[in-house]
Design an enzyme around this catalytic site. Sequence first.
Site, PDB file in Angstrom:
ATOM      1  N   THR A   1      -1.412   1.215 -10.714  1.00 45.05           N
ATOM      2  CA  THR A   1      -2.604   0.554 -10.182  1.00 45.05           C
ATOM      3  C   THR A   1      -3.385   1.485  -9.259  1.00 45.05           C
ATOM      4  O   THR A   1      -4.561   1.266  -8.991  1.00 45.05           O
ATOM      5  CB  THR A   1      -2.244  -0.759  -9.452  1.00 45.05           C
ATOM      6  OG1 THR A   1      -3.442  -1.496  -9.241  1.00 45.05           O
ATOM      7  CG2 THR A   1      -1.551  -0.503  -8.121  1.00 45.05           C
TER       8      THR A   1
ATOM      9  N   ASP B   1      -4.969  -9.877  -8.250  1.00 45.81           N
ATOM     10  CA  ASP B   1      -5.366  -8.843  -9.234  1.00 45.81           C
ATOM     11  C   ASP B   1      -4.246  -8.031  -9.895  1.00 45.81           C
ATOM     12  O   ASP B   1      -3.897  -8.240 -11.066  1.00 45.81           O
ATOM     13  CB  ASP B   1      -6.424  -7.911  -8.611  1.00 45.81           C
ATOM     14  CG  ASP B   1      -6.052  -7.336  -7.236  1.00 45.81           C
ATOM     15  OD1 ASP B   1      -4.964  -7.656  -6.744  1.00 45.81           O
ATOM     16  OD2 ASP B   1      -6.849  -6.565  -6.670  1.00 45.81           O
TER      17      ASP B   1
ATOM     18  N   GLU C   1     -12.431   0.188  -9.636  1.00 44.96           N
ATOM     19  CA  GLU C   1     -12.158  -0.761 -10.724  1.00 44.96           C
ATOM     20  C   GLU C   1     -13.191  -0.773 -11.845  1.00 44.96           C
ATOM     21  O   GLU C   1     -12.850  -0.812 -13.025  1.00 44.96           O
ATOM     22  CB  GLU C   1     -11.979  -2.180 -10.162  1.00 44.96           C
ATOM     23  CG  GLU C   1     -10.678  -2.416  -9.412  1.00 44.96           C
ATOM     24  CD  GLU C   1     -10.662  -1.823  -7.999  1.00 44.96           C
ATOM     25  OE1 GLU C   1     -11.710  -1.325  -7.538  1.00 44.96           O
ATOM     26  OE2 GLU C   1      -9.587  -1.847  -7.359  1.00 44.96           O
TER      27      GLU C   1
ATOM     28  N   GLU D   1       0.836  -1.204   0.000  1.00 41.95           N
ATOM     29  CA  GLU D   1       0.000   0.000   0.000  1.00 41.95           C
ATOM     30  C   GLU D   1       0.872   1.256   0.000  1.00 41.95           C
ATOM     31  O   GLU D   1       0.561   2.239  -0.671  1.00 41.95           O
ATOM     32  CB  GLU D   1      -0.941   0.024   1.222  1.00 41.95           C
ATOM     33  CG  GLU D   1      -1.951  -1.107   1.280  1.00 41.95           C
ATOM     34  CD  GLU D   1      -3.101  -0.970   0.278  1.00 41.95           C
ATOM     35  OE1 GLU D   1      -3.084  -0.039  -0.545  1.00 41.95           O
ATOM     36  OE2 GLU D   1      -4.000  -1.817   0.321  1.00 41.95           O
TER      37      GLU D   1
HETATM   38  C1  DMJ Z   1      -6.322   0.351  -5.073  1.00 38.98           C
HETATM   39  O1  DMJ Z   1      -5.569   0.726  -3.980  1.00 38.98           O
HETATM   40  C2  DMJ Z   1      -5.513  -0.257  -6.164  1.00 38.98           C
HETATM   41  O2  DMJ Z   1      -6.228  -0.177  -7.345  1.00 38.98           O
HETATM   42  C3  DMJ Z   1      -5.130  -1.679  -5.883  1.00 38.98           C
HETATM   43  O3  DMJ Z   1      -4.429  -2.287  -6.920  1.00 38.98           O
HETATM   44  C4  DMJ Z   1      -6.304  -2.519  -5.559  1.00 38.98           C
HETATM   45  N1  DMJ Z   1      -7.345  -1.876  -4.906  1.00 38.98           N
HETATM   46  C5  DMJ Z   1      -7.425  -0.521  -4.572  1.00 38.98           C
HETATM   47  C6  DMJ Z   1      -8.762   0.076  -4.916  1.00 38.98           C
HETATM   48  O4  DMJ Z   1      -9.815  -0.768  -4.912  1.00 38.98           O
END
Ligand code: DMJ
Length: 654
Positions: A416, A217, A332, A76
């Site tokens: 991401t 994911d 997403e 994170e």
């Molecule tokens: C985000 O922090 C990023 O997209 C991560 O890869 C997965 N999920 C959260 C949001 O849902």
Amino acid sequence: MAHGFPADELMPLQCKGRHHKTRGTMDDILGNFSLMVVDSLDTLAVLGDWDEFISGAEYIINNLTFAESGIVSVFETNIRMLGGLLSIHLLISEHRERLGTFGESYTGQILDLAIQLGNRMLPAFGTPTGIPCPRVHLNEGPSCDSNQITTAEAGTLLLEMGLLSELSGNPVYKNAADRALGKVWEQRSAKGIVGSVINVNDGKYKEFINGIGAGVDSFYEYLFKSYILFGDSLYLDMFNSAYSTLMKYNKNSDYFHSVHSLSGKPIRNGIQGLSMFFPGLEVLAGDIEDALRSYAFCMRVVARVGFPPEVTHFEGDSKIRLTNPSYVLRPEFIESTLYLYRATRNPIFQLIGKQTLIAIREFSKNSCGFSAIGNLIAMTQEDRLDSFFFSETLKYLYLLFDENNFANTEHYLFTTEAHLIPLKNDYVSSLDKDLVAGVPLCRALCPAFRGMHFSQKMARYIKSIEESLIQMEARLVVMTTEYNSEITVSSQRFGKLKFRGESGLFGNKVPENGIKGFAFSTIPVDACPSSSKGKTILNKSVCVSLDFFDCDQSDDECVGCNESSSSEQNISIAVAKRGDCFFAQKALEAEEAGASALLIVDNVHDLLFTMSDARTDKPTAVNIPSILIPKKNGDTLLRWLELGETLSVTIRPH
Ligand code: DMJ
């Protein structure tokens, strides 16, 4: 900002900053490092609010330290903090001219902070395998209280750490991320499938469930995006191999189930809000047809619930169980919507974005900001607002409509966490310009992909998306309708509507025990005063189970109906539009057409009123109750009828 700054997060119900860790591992993102500011600043650049962007950047330069940061999640911190800092640094470098004196005097202080952070994260990688511990104490080193990390966490480091190496000239960060990714990849099964949890000491998988949702994911996402950024075909080979195993083992006609990584056999059938990023990744990789197919499936689920639910499971062909019925404002689904819009320029995707925006405003907005929705059936808000709402959800939504935004028209890669990385050799020496300019990447990054051949299958998926949008709109009406009402309309496809109506002064009153029947509309009732002798009553069969949510909850919380009632079969309730002739005349025509009651849809959005009989001298002899209903609800009702729905209607007296 007004209520949470400079805390890492806002607690939107208590309307104050979140300063203390009280939620277990969910709080691993809190590092006392103004996460919200760092994670959301490049969104301000996208919004064109450069003044606020400058004040945020100045705040970071003057105040951000890691001295008070304790244990944080490596993943994170990487995607939100490190990615945020790097993106801010690159945006300042890219847009110096518009930043005035701040731009002129910037000497890379934010990159220095990113380097400091990178250095504080590095001890986490000091494990026997090089796969990082999931958490690190930013001042004291690794905190291997758990020696197990998910594949997504270990495999979603390369863009940020690789970029940090490029910008700092120090290869140590990229090497660390590369090594971790390599180890995770090395351990894939004989079928080529990665597991979801790996031990950092022995490098062996401990969880063998593989899907495109939680735990794996963004691992897939970073394989392809690392190829884009660093131009190394090794990453492309890994992505292609992972993608084909997903297609072979996980793709279940329209979507992806979870499989056991050793056997390749399906183990779970359902969908997560998290996994809805995948159609976007498919667009990026050039597989538009499958992206549309996957997205059409996501859309079917979103349309039925109104939001992308956190976790759902499927039972049989059509039953969806909301295993975790929350929506924490994740990006997403809307991320994939943007990618598909950019690839196809089909306005349907903007309409979906609009519905999403309306729904968020309706249910998540409150006086302090926005709140996660804890329960999508009861529509309750939670005291939670993750920073990805600002860095991703809002950014993607905005870009869906601002087509000429620099982030749409110029070549940027989204991490991401949706942080922007300009695709230029000035920043990454190995960047392959031809790749960035060419197909398939062009489909996602170019302002518009022209000349795309639309297969029949693609047209079918778009059609299905369109149908779902109608359902999504209907669901939103259902969700926003007041519940202190006397009329209930149930549709098998669209759910249940409840609203108030106002009885007319003529005809019968609604009996004490109410009226239950089926809705129909006839042209003669619409176009008075011609007689309704045609009797075009749609006397459809009984109420059919929607089989959607588990209806063991109280009736009001269920969408649709579960019981069938053959006694209702012969009772028909007419629906007519206001206008053309007197109300009582309409009621008379409806009665002659065989209706047991009449609902008249108002033609203006206004307060309801009591309809009276125009012929006061000789009142019209009406025997059925007639009720004026609000335009908003009536239009929906008429639309459902036009779509051929069997509508079960209950009218209760006030
Ligand atoms: C985000 O922090 C990023 O997209 C991560 O890869 C997965 N999920 C959260 C949001 O849902």
